[in-house]
Scaffold this motif. Structure first.
Motif, short mmCIF file in Angstrom:
data_model
loop_
_atom_site.label_atom_id
_atom_site.label_comp_id
_atom_site.label_asym_id
_atom_site.label_seq_id
_atom_site.Cartn_x
_atom_site.Cartn_y
_atom_site.Cartn_z
N GLU A 91 0.83 -1.20 0.00
CA GLU A 91 0.00 0.00 0.00
C GLU A 91 0.87 1.25 0.00
O GLU A 91 0.59 2.23 -0.71
CB GLU A 91 -0.91 0.01 1.23
CG GLU A 91 -1.96 -1.11 1.25
CD GLU A 91 -2.70 -1.15 2.58
OE1 GLU A 91 -2.60 -0.16 3.34
OE2 GLU A 91 -3.35 -2.17 2.87
N LEU A 92 1.93 1.21 0.78
CA LEU A 92 2.85 2.33 0.86
C LEU A 92 3.50 2.58 -0.50
O LEU A 92 3.58 3.73 -0.97
CB LEU A 92 3.92 2.02 1.91
CG LEU A 92 4.80 3.15 2.43
CD1 LEU A 92 3.98 4.13 3.25
CD2 LEU A 92 5.93 2.58 3.28
N GLY A 93 3.96 1.52 -1.14
CA GLY A 93 4.56 1.66 -2.46
C GLY A 93 3.58 2.22 -3.48
O GLY A 93 3.93 3.07 -4.31
N HIS A 94 2.33 1.76 -3.42
CA HIS A 94 1.31 2.24 -4.35
C HIS A 94 1.05 3.73 -4.15
O HIS A 94 0.98 4.50 -5.12
CB HIS A 94 0.02 1.44 -4.14
CG HIS A 94 -1.12 1.93 -4.97
ND1 HIS A 94 -1.16 1.85 -6.34
CD2 HIS A 94 -2.30 2.53 -4.61
CE1 HIS A 94 -2.28 2.35 -6.80
NE2 HIS A 94 -2.99 2.77 -5.77
N THR A 217 1.54 -0.04 11.85
CA THR A 217 0.74 -0.19 10.64
C THR A 217 -0.14 1.04 10.43
O THR A 217 -0.26 1.57 9.32
CB THR A 217 -0.14 -1.45 10.73
OG1 THR A 217 0.72 -2.60 10.83
CG2 THR A 217 -1.02 -1.58 9.50
N ALA A 218 -0.76 1.52 11.51
CA ALA A 218 -1.61 2.71 11.41
C ALA A 218 -0.79 3.93 10.98
O ALA A 218 -1.25 4.75 10.17
CB ALA A 218 -2.30 2.98 12.74
N TRP A 219 0.43 4.06 11.51
CA TRP A 219 1.29 5.20 11.15
C TRP A 219 1.63 5.16 9.66
O TRP A 219 1.54 6.17 8.98
CB TRP A 219 2.55 5.17 12.01
CG TRP A 219 3.46 6.36 11.87
CD1 TRP A 219 3.26 7.60 12.40
CD2 TRP A 219 4.70 6.41 11.15
NE1 TRP A 219 4.31 8.43 12.06
CE2 TRP A 219 5.22 7.72 11.30
CE3 TRP A 219 5.44 5.47 10.43
CZ2 TRP A 219 6.43 8.12 10.74
CZ3 TRP A 219 6.65 5.86 9.87
CH2 TRP A 219 7.13 7.17 10.03
N LEU A 220 2.02 3.99 9.16
CA LEU A 220 2.34 3.88 7.74
C LEU A 220 1.13 4.18 6.87
O LEU A 220 1.25 4.82 5.81
CB LEU A 220 2.89 2.49 7.43
CG LEU A 220 4.29 2.17 7.98
CD1 LEU A 220 4.67 0.73 7.64
CD2 LEU A 220 5.33 3.14 7.41
N ARG A 221 -0.04 3.74 7.29
CA ARG A 221 -1.24 3.99 6.50
C ARG A 221 -1.62 5.48 6.53
O ARG A 221 -2.13 6.01 5.55
CB ARG A 221 -2.39 3.10 6.98
CG ARG A 221 -2.19 1.66 6.51
CD ARG A 221 -3.36 0.77 6.77
NE ARG A 221 -3.19 -0.49 6.04
CZ ARG A 221 -3.47 -1.69 6.54
NH1 ARG A 221 -3.94 -1.80 7.78
NH2 ARG A 221 -3.27 -2.79 5.82
N GLN A 222 -1.37 6.14 7.64
CA GLN A 222 -1.61 7.58 7.69
C GLN A 222 -0.65 8.32 6.76
O GLN A 222 -1.04 9.27 6.08
CB GLN A 222 -1.45 8.09 9.13
CG GLN A 222 -2.57 7.67 10.05
CD GLN A 222 -2.25 7.93 11.51
OE1 GLN A 222 -1.09 8.12 11.89
NE2 GLN A 222 -3.28 7.94 12.34
N VAL A 223 0.60 7.86 6.73
CA VAL A 223 1.58 8.44 5.82
C VAL A 223 1.13 8.23 4.37
O VAL A 223 1.14 9.17 3.56
CB VAL A 223 2.97 7.80 6.05
CG1 VAL A 223 3.95 8.20 4.95
CG2 VAL A 223 3.52 8.20 7.42
N ALA A 224 0.73 7.01 4.05
CA ALA A 224 0.30 6.71 2.68
C ALA A 224 -0.94 7.52 2.30
O ALA A 224 -1.06 7.99 1.15
CB ALA A 224 0.01 5.21 2.54
N ALA A 225 -1.85 7.71 3.25
CA ALA A 225 -3.10 8.41 2.94
C ALA A 225 -2.86 9.86 2.55
O ALA A 225 -3.67 10.46 1.83
CB ALA A 225 -4.03 8.35 4.15
#
Length: 233
Positions: A91-94, A217-225
């Motif tokens: 998800e992060l890469g995308h 995981t939540a931190w990385l998803r916030q970054v990706a968002a």
């Protein structure tokens, strides 16, 4: 009969066709079963087997072949927290593919890194670094004296962390050196607008707070968002 190269030896695993694929709406799936979602664990080390995948490979699959330097930098959180699901790295890469880059992508990279820093609980950072990090994030330039101080602190911390022949010590044995090394690098990279280097340093800062898997995981998803509107557009 196994495939062989020109020398007659086995073809290295790294050059065999990748059996895993990733799609935003499906997640990971086997190349031969594109509609069957599978959960992959991040591999420990370079060897992957079974339902495991290297973190860098997960990021690359999510990026779909596009450059993903900032995403790879954030994926180094895997060294600080134990992850059981590699999907967040794809998800992060995308979301962060193409960062940093020209024009709008450069601004997007800045927004992503600043968002990542902002999502770190400031009370978990050393008091001595809270002010310098806030100033660096605000875009305020450093005086020659402050720039020299940051270099000196970073160099001293690096010497402390590399003094053992057995490798870098775990954070618990010299936490102040780790904090100094990460924070000084973050301040310098933010002011230099080197967003890949800043992402590396900010990831270390967050890792030093000791997040559990759910928090990481939540931190990385916030970054990706932060970059998702750019992807959708």
């Amino acid at each position: 009969m196994p495939s062989t190269g020109l020398s007659g030896g086995l073809i290295p695993h790294a050059v065999r066709p990748d059996r895993w694929c990733w799609a935003p709406d499906l997640g990971f799936h086997h190349r031969s079963a594109p509609h069957r979602r599978v959960q992959l664990r991040p591999a420990a080390g370079l060897l992957t087997r079974g339902h495991t995948i290297g973190v860098r490979r997960a990021v690359a699959l999510g990026a779909g072949g596009a450059p993903a330097d900032v995403a790879h930098a954030f994926s180094e959180l895997e060294a600080w927290a134990a992850f059981t699901d590699a999907d967040v790295f794809a998800e992060l890469g995308h979301a962060l593919s193409g960062l940093p880059g020209p024009d709008a992508a450069e601004h997007a990279a800045r927004a992503v890194v600043l968002r990542a820093l902002d999502r770190i609980d400031v009370t978990m950072l050393p008091t001595s670094w809270q002010g310098p990090l806030a100033l660096a994030a605000s875009g305020q330039g450093a005086s020659p004296q402050e720039a020299a101080r940051l270099r000196a602190v970073c160099d001293a911390a690096y010497r402390r962390l590399t003094r053992f022949e057995t490798g870098w010590p775990p954070a618990r044995t010299d936490r102040q050196a780790w904090w100094d090394y990460a924070a000084a690098r973050a301040c310098t990279a933010l002011r230099d607008e080197d967003w890949t280097a800043a992402a590396h340093a900010v990831t270390d800062l967050y890792g030093l707070t000791g997040p559990a898997e759910e928090q990481a995981t939540a931190w990385l998803r916030q970054v990706a968002a932060t970059a998702l509107p750019r992807v959708a557009g």
